[in-house]
Design an enzyme around this catalytic site. Structure first.
Site, PDB file in Angstrom:
ATOM      1  CG  ASN A  30      -2.098   0.903   0.546  1.00 65.72           C
ATOM      2  OD1 ASN A  30      -2.677   1.514   0.146  1.00 65.72           O
ATOM      3  ND2 ASN A  30      -1.740   1.757   1.842  1.00 65.72           N
ATOM      4  CG  ASP A  55      -4.666   4.628   0.184  1.00 68.86           C
ATOM      5  OD1 ASP A  55      -3.997   3.407   0.717  1.00 68.86           O
ATOM      6  OD2 ASP A  55      -4.352   4.841  -1.314  1.00 68.86           O
ATOM      7  CD  GLU A  73      -7.050   5.784  -5.102  1.00 68.02           C
ATOM      8  OE1 GLU A  73      -7.887   4.760  -6.089  1.00 68.02           O
ATOM      9  OE2 GLU A  73      -7.302   6.512  -4.562  1.00 68.02           O
ATOM     10  CG  ASP A 122      -2.896   0.218  -3.467  1.00 67.46           C
ATOM     11  OD1 ASP A 122      -2.752   0.856  -2.527  1.00 67.46           O
ATOM     12  OD2 ASP A 122      -4.299   1.045  -4.234  1.00 67.46           O
ATOM     13  CE  LYS A 162      -6.121  -5.010  -7.967  1.00 65.42           C
ATOM     14  NZ  LYS A 162      -7.354  -5.587  -7.906  1.00 65.42           N
ATOM     15  CG  ASP A 163      -6.559   0.797  -7.051  1.00 67.66           C
ATOM     16  OD1 ASP A 163      -7.164   0.459  -7.683  1.00 67.66           O
ATOM     17  OD2 ASP A 163      -6.669   0.510  -5.230  1.00 67.66           O
TER      18      ASP A 163
END
Length: 202
Positions: free
Chosen positions: A101, A117, A119, A121, A134-135
């Site tokens: 993360n 965070d 975003e 990952d 991811k994302d």
């Protein structure tokens, strides 16, 4: 440092305002590696008011009030711009994989630590041969407003993680996949003044 079993509040600070807070349980803390656990059923806390220049936290917008499932284990290293999340699922509590993360390095507070965070990952499923990002689309869409001036830095951290994994380097103990929480650890209460306690802004 925090003691095992002590409540540790994870706060996310977005554009100079508290955005979300999650009361967690300290698993271990040696000053460099802080490991925390979020039991299933933990209440997610959101600030009552704010300017919210990029909107309120997406989990609040989606109606998220509690953490679901078996809980989440988090490994946080001092000065490192990512943490490592571990998840389990199903009645047999099967390990799901490693979730890198990307987020602010933890900034310690009197009640826990502050982060944000990012975003973007990196996910490596337990049954997969390799990882995946991811994302990515969401990061490119929301990043300029959420992390002004930091997009390249965040992308570079993702690339650094990928490079280490490609090289076969592991900077965490894979035995964490077999970890189980203390049966007495129940969801924690969050301090009423969590949003007003001092914080540093990045």
């Amino acid at each position: 440092m925090f003691q095992p079993g002590q409540t540790v509040v994870r706060r996310e600070i977005m554009r100079g305002e508290p955005w979300i807070a999650v009361p967690q349980v300290c698993v271990q803390d040696d000053g460099d590696l802080l490991v925390t656990y979020t039991p299933g059923g933990t209440t997610l806390a959101y600030p009552q008011a704010g300017a919210f220049p990029v909107g309120e936290h997406p989990w609040k917008a989606a109606g998220g009030t509690r953490w679901r499932g078996h809980g989440r284990l988090e490994l946080h290293w001092a000065g490192v711009e990512h943490s490592l999340f571990l998840f389990w699922a199903g009645p047999e509590r099967a390990f799901q994989g490693w979730y890198f993360n990307l987020e602010d390095a933890p900034r310690r507070t009197a009640i826990g630590f502050d982060t944000l965070d990012h975003e973007l990952d990196v996910w490596w499923a337990a049954d997969a041969e390799t990882y995946e990002f991811k994302d990515v689309v969401e990061f490119e869409e929301t990043g300029p407003a959420r992390y002004p001036g930091r997009m390249e830095q965040i992308r570079a951290e993702g690339d650094r993680i990928a490079g280490l994994l490609d090289a076969g380097e592991l900077w965490w103990d894979k035995a964490w996949a077999d970890w189980t929480p203390d049966a007495s650890w129940q969801p924690r209460e969050i301090p009423a003044d969590w949003a007003s306690l001092p914080f540093e802004t990045r």
